[in-house]
Design a protein around this motif. Structure first.
Motif, short mmCIF file in Angstrom:
data_model
loop_
_atom_site.label_atom_id
_atom_site.label_comp_id
_atom_site.label_asym_id
_atom_site.label_seq_id
_atom_site.Cartn_x
_atom_site.Cartn_y
_atom_site.Cartn_z
N THR A 179 -6.63 2.80 -4.81
CA THR A 179 -7.22 2.09 -5.95
C THR A 179 -6.20 1.54 -6.93
OG1 THR A 179 -7.46 4.19 -7.13
CG2 THR A 179 -9.34 3.44 -5.80
N ARG A 225 -6.41 -6.64 1.19
CA ARG A 225 -7.44 -6.01 0.35
C ARG A 225 -8.38 -5.13 1.17
NH1 ARG A 225 -8.50 -11.73 -2.68
NH2 ARG A 225 -6.99 -11.49 -4.39
N ARG A 226 -8.76 -5.62 2.35
CA ARG A 226 -9.66 -4.85 3.21
C ARG A 226 -9.03 -3.52 3.60
NH1 ARG A 226 -10.68 -3.45 8.18
NH2 ARG A 226 -8.76 -4.38 9.01
N ARG A 227 -7.75 -3.55 3.94
CA ARG A 227 -7.07 -2.33 4.37
C ARG A 227 -6.86 -1.36 3.21
NH1 ARG A 227 -3.58 -3.05 9.50
NH2 ARG A 227 -4.79 -4.62 10.61
N ALA A 228 -6.59 -1.88 2.02
CA ALA A 228 -6.46 -1.00 0.85
C ALA A 228 -7.78 -0.31 0.55
CB ALA A 228 -5.99 -1.81 -0.35
N GLU A 229 -8.87 -1.06 0.65
CA GLU A 229 -10.20 -0.46 0.42
C GLU A 229 -10.50 0.58 1.50
OE1 GLU A 229 -14.87 -1.83 -0.20
OE2 GLU A 229 -13.30 -3.35 0.16
N ARG A 230 -10.17 0.25 2.74
CA ARG A 230 -10.38 1.19 3.85
C ARG A 230 -9.63 2.49 3.61
NH1 ARG A 230 -6.83 -0.26 8.83
NH2 ARG A 230 -5.35 0.59 7.33
N GLY A 275 -8.75 3.70 0.74
CA GLY A 275 -9.10 4.33 -0.53
C GLY A 275 -8.00 4.28 -1.57
N ARG A 317 0.82 -1.21 0.00
CA ARG A 317 0.00 0.00 0.00
C ARG A 317 0.86 1.26 0.00
NH1 ARG A 317 -2.31 -3.01 3.98
NH2 ARG A 317 -1.75 -1.54 5.63
N SER A 347 -3.27 -4.01 -6.02
CA SER A 347 -3.99 -5.28 -6.10
C SER A 347 -3.20 -6.34 -5.34
CB SER A 347 -4.20 -5.72 -7.56
OG SER A 347 -2.97 -5.78 -8.25
#
Length: 279
Positions: free
Chosen positions: A98, A89-94, A96, A66, A101
């Motif tokens: 984008t 993945r959860r932390r990347a979405e948290r 923001g 990240r 992967s």
């Protein structure tokens, strides 16, 4: 999901996609805090460029991926642990982010696109390959000519107090053998000559190792660190009778108390920052 794994890495898949990976996922913040000094060393050495496509090998719960993505065009993190990949993945979405992967994969055999990356990084994630020659050759094919590789690996066990101390204490008086020079374990890339031979054999050039030393943070106070350490060593404790278990835990508590300072419980450690360039 079925992961393509080299037969030499089957034990690593069992561990990292099992209890060991689950433990790291459940304690992600603590592991990241513990390695915070080295994390910054890795990012500084990597010198990620805004145009870089970055591959993070053994990414765990993805902090290095990240943080690389924040500086890069895109970053891909790969790891054997499905639990850690899910958490990444959860932390990347948290956060923001984008342009990042994650994929559950064995970097030793994963079919990376050829010359698709400008930079390969790893924060203590490349010491566990069953066949490191094959692994580094495969990873190197993913780098473009002139691409860079920046890795963190541990120096020998004797220079890593945070590991040697508890390795001895939880052996409960039994002899503690030195880690073998090869094999899949945290200190398998502690010999600079071996690292140079592996990377040169994989088609890398200008292989250099920089010695760095940072304290490893284990907890806020004695009881916090002790709870973490005993949970991490639970399988060893389970082999002891109650008297021996109590004796070992008390010895660990006493040793941890000696390492409490202004910033919590910290033990000395030493690592290599490995730099190499794709021919």
């Amino acid at each position: 999901m079925t992961v393509r794994v080299d037969p030499t890495n089957s034990d690593q898949l069992t561990a990292w996609d099992g209890d060991q990976g689950a433990f790291w996922a459940d304690h992600a913040d603590r592991f990241d805090e513990g390695a915070a000094g080295y994390h910054q060393r890795l990012l500084d050495a990597a010198g990620v460029d805004p145009s870089d496509r970055v591959l993070d090998v053994g990414c765990g719960t993805g902090k290095s991926t990240r943080d690389a993505a924040r500086r890069a065009a895109h970053a891909l993190g790969v790891d054997l642990s499905s639990r850690m990949i899910e958490e990444a993945r959860r932390r990347a979405e948290r956060d923001g982010i984008t342009n990042v992967s994650f994929e559950q994969a064995d970097a030793q055999v994963h079919p990376f696109p050829e010359a698709a990356f400008d930079l390969v990084i790893s924060r203590h994630g490349v010491m566990f390959f069953g066949d490191p020659d094959k692994a580094f050759a495969n990873i190197a094919t993913a780098l473009r000519p002139g691409g860079r590789m920046v890795l963190l690996t541990w120096q020998p066990l004797a220079r890593n107090e945070f590991a040697s101390t508890f390795r001895a204490l939880f052996a409960a008086g039994k002899p503690v053998p030195e880690p073998p020079p090869t094999g899949a374990h945290p200190f398998s890339l502690s010999d600079p000559d071996r690292v140079r031979a592996l990377l040169t054999g994989a088609g890398m050039t200008d292989v250099e190792l920089e010695a760095v030393s940072e304290p490893v943070w284990l907890g806020h106070d004695v009881e916090d660190a002790l709870a973490f350490i005993t949970a991490r060593q639970a399988s060893q404790l389970a082999e002891l009778d109650e008297e021996a278990k109590a004796r070992v835990v008390e010895a660990a508590r006493v040793d941890i108390a000696r390492h409490v300072g202004e910033h919590g419980v910290r033990y000395q450690s030493a690592a290599w920052v490995v730099h190499a360039t794709k021919a």
